[in-house]
Design a protein around this motif. Structure first.
Motif, PDB file in Angstrom:
ATOM      1  N   VAL A  37      32.752 -12.349  14.024  1.00  0.00           N
ATOM      2  CA  VAL A  37      31.550 -11.526  13.913  1.00  0.00           C
ATOM      3  C   VAL A  37      30.548 -12.243  13.025  1.00  0.00           C
ATOM      4  N   ILE A  38      29.284 -12.279  13.491  1.00  0.00           N
ATOM      5  CA  ILE A  38      28.214 -12.906  12.711  1.00  0.00           C
ATOM      6  C   ILE A  38      27.140 -11.888  12.324  1.00  0.00           C
ATOM      7  N   SER A  39      26.907 -10.890  13.175  1.00  0.00           N
ATOM      8  CA  SER A  39      25.808  -9.932  12.975  1.00  0.00           C
ATOM      9  C   SER A  39      25.797  -9.353  11.558  1.00  0.00           C
ATOM     10  N   ASN A  40      24.589  -9.120  11.070  1.00  0.00           N
ATOM     11  CA  ASN A  40      24.434  -8.525   9.739  1.00  0.00           C
ATOM     12  C   ASN A  40      24.214  -7.019   9.821  1.00  0.00           C
ATOM     13  N   PRO A  41      24.476  -6.272   8.717  1.00  0.00           N
ATOM     14  CA  PRO A  41      25.101  -6.733   7.487  1.00  0.00           C
ATOM     15  C   PRO A  41      26.569  -7.097   7.725  1.00  0.00           C
ATOM     16  N   LEU A  42      26.916  -8.333   7.498  1.00  0.00           N
ATOM     17  CA  LEU A  42      28.152  -8.937   7.987  1.00  0.00           C
ATOM     18  C   LEU A  42      29.391  -8.158   7.557  1.00  0.00           C
ATOM     19  N   ASP A  43      29.453  -7.844   6.256  1.00  0.00           N
ATOM     20  CA  ASP A  43      30.683  -7.208   5.757  1.00  0.00           C
ATOM     21  C   ASP A  43      30.939  -5.869   6.457  1.00  0.00           C
ATOM     22  N   ALA A  44      29.860  -5.149   6.762  1.00  0.00           N
ATOM     23  CA  ALA A  44      29.998  -3.861   7.457  1.00  0.00           C
ATOM     24  C   ALA A  44      30.235  -4.064   8.950  1.00  0.00           C
ATOM     25  N   MET A  45      29.610  -5.070   9.531  1.00  0.00           N
ATOM     26  CA  MET A  45      29.727  -5.271  10.979  1.00  0.00           C
ATOM     27  C   MET A  45      31.138  -5.715  11.371  1.00  0.00           C
ATOM     28  N   VAL A  46      31.725  -6.592  10.571  1.00  0.00           N
ATOM     29  CA  VAL A  46      33.099  -7.024  10.911  1.00  0.00           C
ATOM     30  C   VAL A  46      34.083  -5.871  10.706  1.00  0.00           C
ATOM     31  N   TYR A  47      33.830  -5.078   9.680  1.00  0.00           N
ATOM     32  CA  TYR A  47      34.657  -3.880   9.434  1.00  0.00           C
ATOM     33  C   TYR A  47      34.534  -2.918  10.610  1.00  0.00           C
ATOM     34  N   ALA A  48      33.294  -2.713  11.069  1.00  0.00           N
ATOM     35  CA  ALA A  48      33.052  -1.780  12.178  1.00  0.00           C
ATOM     36  C   ALA A  48      33.732  -2.274  13.449  1.00  0.00           C
ATOM     37  N   PHE A  49      33.622  -3.582  13.712  1.00  0.00           N
ATOM     38  CA  PHE A  49      34.276  -4.103  14.910  1.00  0.00           C
ATOM     39  C   PHE A  49      35.779  -3.838  14.836  1.00  0.00           C
ATOM     40  N   HIS A  50      36.371  -4.118  13.685  1.00  0.00           N
ATOM     41  CA  HIS A  50      37.826  -3.930  13.536  1.00  0.00           C
ATOM     42  C   HIS A  50      38.217  -2.474  13.740  1.00  0.00           C
ATOM     43  N   LYS A  51      37.458  -1.575  13.140  1.00  0.00           N
ATOM     44  CA  LYS A  51      37.769  -0.150  13.232  1.00  0.00           C
ATOM     45  C   LYS A  51      37.646   0.350  14.670  1.00  0.00           C
ATOM     46  N   VAL A  52      36.563  -0.034  15.326  1.00  0.00           N
ATOM     47  CA  VAL A  52      36.287   0.513  16.674  1.00  0.00           C
ATOM     48  C   VAL A  52      37.192  -0.139  17.726  1.00  0.00           C
ATOM     49  N   SER A  53      37.431  -1.441  17.559  1.00  0.00           N
ATOM     50  CA  SER A  53      38.214  -2.151  18.597  1.00  0.00           C
ATOM     51  C   SER A  53      39.715  -1.930  18.431  1.00  0.00           C
ATOM     52  N   GLY A  54      40.141  -1.720  17.183  1.00  0.00           N
ATOM     53  CA  GLY A  54      41.579  -1.588  16.937  1.00  0.00           C
ATOM     54  C   GLY A  54      42.324  -2.905  17.025  1.00  0.00           C
ATOM     55  N   PHE A  55      41.567  -4.025  17.042  1.00  0.00           N
ATOM     56  CA  PHE A  55      42.212  -5.337  17.102  1.00  0.00           C
ATOM     57  C   PHE A  55      43.054  -5.554  15.848  1.00  0.00           C
ATOM     58  N   ALA A  56      44.111  -6.368  15.996  1.00  0.00           N
ATOM     59  CA  ALA A  56      44.945  -6.729  14.832  1.00  0.00           C
ATOM     60  C   ALA A  56      44.071  -7.483  13.825  1.00  0.00           C
ATOM     61  N   LYS A  57      44.445  -7.366  12.542  1.00  0.00           N
ATOM     62  CA  LYS A  57      43.575  -7.930  11.509  1.00  0.00           C
ATOM     63  C   LYS A  57      43.465  -9.454  11.588  1.00  0.00           C
ATOM     64  N   ASN A  58      44.492 -10.097  12.157  1.00  0.00           N
ATOM     65  CA  ASN A  58      44.432 -11.571  12.226  1.00  0.00           C
ATOM     66  C   ASN A  58      43.532 -12.064  13.355  1.00  0.00           C
TER      67      ASN A  58
END
Ligand code: TXD
Length: 311
Positions: free
Chosen positions: A120-141
């Protein structure tokens, strides 16, 4: 052997450069995906890049698309979808618009490319990567944010510019959030193994740290419309290559910490080993009390932005 497939969600300033860099490294076939109103742009960029290939001899295909079916089974997904900053804006000002976009992107990536390694590159980065993880349910690695690679690269560039020595020999890391509270670990920065504290005065080192923290805003101000794209693109490609070629690079990345550095449940810039398993390990080390205090401070900024996502 089947070629890797890299899909770029967002084919704007960074996305176009991601496509060029991925092709030049022959990382795999590239899909540049964007929304329908930008379909002409990404199809044009892809065609232009296809016509660039004979000059440099890389045999990969680049395709523009606005149909999510075309990202099916991608090995790597790199997300720049969203709007960049304008002068006077903080990255956090982008949250409202870009969060909605990221939720849509996450649902589609989950549907079409569930096994991809997602940068994930989109800003605000720290929130965007968190949001992707939460919504997608992808494994953390399999989910990581690109920020520390860029911030560390900027820090390295400024040290090389200050000393006149080769950028190749400057090593350092910037940890924490991708914002003005980021944490340059100057204590461990070296030029060819020589501590920078032996080469640069403390006053100048402080000025370099300060400039690193606001380096993104410096470029936004110069551009007047948009933000940096060459160095961000190269930073993300470095991460993608380490995954696709199992290079085990150790790169400061926004990785999910579950206790590392005292951080619980947030993506924050930490030294991360990237290989075929994605984010394979977060490398911890003892911070000084001052560094830990700065990391705690940046974590507060990250927690605040995450809180505003409502996720
Ligand atoms: O270090 C970092 N992480 C930062 C990130 C470094 C620099 C830039 N940073 C952020 O990346 C920046 O603040 C933006 O949020 C993103 C992308 O920056 P870029 O400069 O590439 O922005 P552009 O040129 O506007 O490109 C964004 C593209 C554009 O073509 C839109 O049409 C597209 O995103 N877009 C979408 N694509 C897919 N799906 C949806 N929903 C969508 N909405 C817009």
């Amino acid at each position: 052997m089947a070629k890797n497939k890299i899909s770029l969600i967002g084919g704007g300033q960074i996305g176009g450069n991601l496509a060029l860099l991925a092709a030049q490294k022959e990382l795999g076939d590239v899909i540049i995906f964007d929304i329908p109103k930008a379909e002409g742009m990404v199809k044009g960029k892809a065609l232009d890049l296809m016509q660039l290939r004979p000059h440099d001899g890389y045999d990969v295909t680049i395709t523009g698309s606005s149909d999510y079916k075309d990202i099916a089974d991608s090995d790597v997904i790199i997300i720049t979808a969203g709007i960049p900053r304008k002068p006077g804006m903080d990255r956090e000002d982008l949250l409202g618009i870009n969060l909605g976009i990221m939720k849509d992107v996450a649902e589609n990536v989950k549907k079409h490319a569930p096994n991809a390694f997602v940068i994930v590159i989109s800003n605000p980065l720290d929130a965007m990567v968190y949001a992707f993880h939460k919504v997608s349910g992808f494994a953390k690695n399999k989910v990581v944010g690109m920020a520390g690679a860029l911030d560390s690269g900027r820090f390295r560039a400024f040290i090389a510019m200050e000393t006149g020595f080769s950028v190749q020999d400057v090593t350092c890391m910037v940890l924490g959030g991708h914002g003005d509270t980021m944490v340059p670990i100057t204590r461990l920065a070296t030029v060819g193994g020589v501590p920078v504290t032996a080469l640069i005065s403390s006053e100048r080192l402080k000025a370099i740290e300060d400039r690193t923290r606001v380096a993104g805003g410096e470029i936004v101000k110069l551009f007047g419309n948009g933000s940096a794209f060459y160095a961000p693109a190269q930073s993300a490609i470095e991460m993608a290559e380490s995954y696709l070629r199992d290079k085990k690079r150790v790169i400061p990345c926004a990785s999910l910490c579950e206790g590392e550095f005292g951080v619980e449940g947030y993506f924050i810039g930490v030294p991360s080993v990237i290989g075929a398993g994605g984010v394979e390990k977060v490398l911890e080390f003892d911070l000084t009390s001052e560094e830990q205090a700065e990391l705690n401070n940046t974590l507060e900024a990250v927690e605040k932005t995450i809180g505003e996502t409502g996720l």
